[in-house]
Design an enzyme around this catalytic site. Structure first.
Site, mmCIF file in Angstrom:
data_model
loop_
_atom_site.group_PDB
_atom_site.id
_atom_site.type_symbol
_atom_site.label_atom_id
_atom_site.label_comp_id
_atom_site.label_asym_id
_atom_site.label_seq_id
_atom_site.Cartn_x
_atom_site.Cartn_y
_atom_site.Cartn_z
ATOM 1 N N ASP A 133 34.194 33.261 32.982
ATOM 2 C CA ASP A 133 35.235 33.945 33.761
ATOM 3 C C ASP A 133 36.533 33.129 33.780
ATOM 4 O O ASP A 133 37.575 33.635 34.201
ATOM 5 C CB ASP A 133 34.765 34.134 35.214
ATOM 6 C CG ASP A 133 34.330 35.561 35.505
ATOM 7 O OD1 ASP A 133 34.798 36.471 34.795
ATOM 8 O OD2 ASP A 133 33.541 35.757 36.446
ATOM 9 N N GLN A 159 29.058 37.345 40.005
ATOM 10 C CA GLN A 159 29.926 38.472 40.372
ATOM 11 C C GLN A 159 30.554 38.244 41.751
ATOM 12 O O GLN A 159 29.859 37.962 42.724
ATOM 13 C CB GLN A 159 29.093 39.775 40.371
ATOM 14 C CG GLN A 159 29.902 41.033 40.611
ATOM 15 C CD GLN A 159 30.940 41.299 39.515
ATOM 16 O OE1 GLN A 159 30.660 41.219 38.327
ATOM 17 N NE2 GLN A 159 32.162 41.604 39.936
ATOM 18 N N LYS A 201 28.824 45.077 32.387
ATOM 19 C CA LYS A 201 28.757 43.814 31.634
ATOM 20 C C LYS A 201 27.452 43.735 30.847
ATOM 21 O O LYS A 201 27.433 43.303 29.694
ATOM 22 C CB LYS A 201 28.926 42.630 32.603
ATOM 23 C CG LYS A 201 30.358 42.527 33.107
ATOM 24 C CD LYS A 201 30.553 41.682 34.342
ATOM 25 C CE LYS A 201 32.005 41.834 34.839
ATOM 26 N NZ LYS A 201 32.277 41.175 36.117
#
Ligand code: NAP
Length: 284
Positions: free
Chosen positions: A119, A96, A52
């Site tokens: 997300d 994460q 990322k």
């Protein structure tokens, strides 16, 4: 014999578009920032976070990494999220997953401000996805939709089968296929007659988390087969949920693992971060 859908190539194309748009926005003095938070030292999570960060560099975003020790408490993590919610340099926040067991993932997801939830896991954004009126794409399913589009196969009216019903992949995947007018069946561990259901699919998406779970008897001749799985085979080698070699001759299109859905998930995260920055700065 199947045509391979090259996720690396498609994601490179998407990232290039994002890079160009970000460069235009930069000319107005606007920097785009993504905060990536990792708790503990799970090696797979480390790889995802590094990917990322690398993608941020590629598209010209600033990434802010926060690496916290395994013993970080839930309230400490929420405090960091709240700080990032209020930080103007940060357009998107990504924590994460998975988190260590002593931290409630839902509490963290709910703490992220919905307009920075790149997300698209916050219930508010999930609701928007459900009704088909959303800014933030669910990253992995959206990446899958791009790969299907790349085949030229129109989802409208097709039998689509999704194996898996997780909040992150299976459910939003089914929703995106439905928004494109597919006739969607969601399968899970209690589904009866799974192989027969899959074998009727024009578009089959496997998000099971079990290595080489999909075998040729579950694949319709010429079907689009999308493999979301990131698993390890008996030798510890990365593989997908689809027995790629065995299904290759039967499928019409197939994604490899690695190099299929994985790179697309990261590209869609970049797209969401760009969207967050555009909304904040009234550039739409
Ligand atoms: P998950 O939360 O573990 O969900 C797995 C789903 O598969 C569940 O709904 C489960 O059913 C179903 N399932 C398990 N065994 C089954 C069986 N024997 N028959 C039918 N269904 C079965 O996993 P996830 O987070 O959705 O991830 C799925 C896979 O995608 C994993 O390999 C993960 O690493 C990978 N992944 C990849 C990306 C990427 O970017 N490439 C992103 C996210 C995830 P129940 O609900 O009944 O338990």
């Amino acid at each position: 014999m199947a045509q391979i859908i090259d996720g690396k190539a498609v994601s490179a194309k998407v990232k290039e578009q994002i890079r160009k748009e970000a460069a235009e926005i930069k000319k107005q003095g606007i920097e785009i920032g993504l905060a990536v938070v990792i708790v503990g030292s799970d090696p797979a999570s480390r790889v995802y976070v590094n990917n990322k960060k690398k993608a941020c560099e590629e598209v010209g975003f600033t990434s802010y990494e926060y690496t916290l020790p395994e013993e970080t408490t839930e309230s400490e993590l929420i405090s960091l999220v709240e700080k990032l919610n209020d930080d103007d340099k940060v357009n998107g926040i990504l924590v994460q997953l998975p988190l260590p067991e002593h931290i409630d993932e839902n509490a963290i997801i709910n703490a992220i401000r919905p307009d920075k939830d790149v997300d698209a896991f916050h219930p508010q954004n999930v609701g928007h996805i459900m009704i088909g009126d959303f800014n933030f794409l669910p990253c992995t399913p959206a990446g899958v939709m791009e790969l299907i589009a790349e085949t030229g196969v129109d989802v409208c009216g097709k039998n689509c089968v999704v194996i898996g019903r997780s909040n992150i992949v299976g459910k939003p995947m089914a929703m995106l296929l439905l928004h494109k007018h597919g006739t969607v069946t969601i399968c899970h561990s209690r589904t009866k007659g799974l192989a027969e259901i899959c074998a009727r699919a024009d578009i089959l998406v496997a998000a099971v988390g079990k290595p080489k779970f999909v075998t040729p008897d579950m694949v319709k001749e010429g079907a689009v087969v999308i493999d979301v799985g990131m698993d390890r085979d008996e030798n510890g080698k990365l593989c997908g949920d689809v027995d790629y070699a065995a299904c290759f001759d039967k499928a019409g299109y197939i994604t490899p693992v690695p190099g299929g859905v994985g790179p697309m998930t990261v590209a869609m995260l970049m797209r969401n971060t760009l969207t967050a920055a555009k909304i904040k700065n009234n550039i739409m």
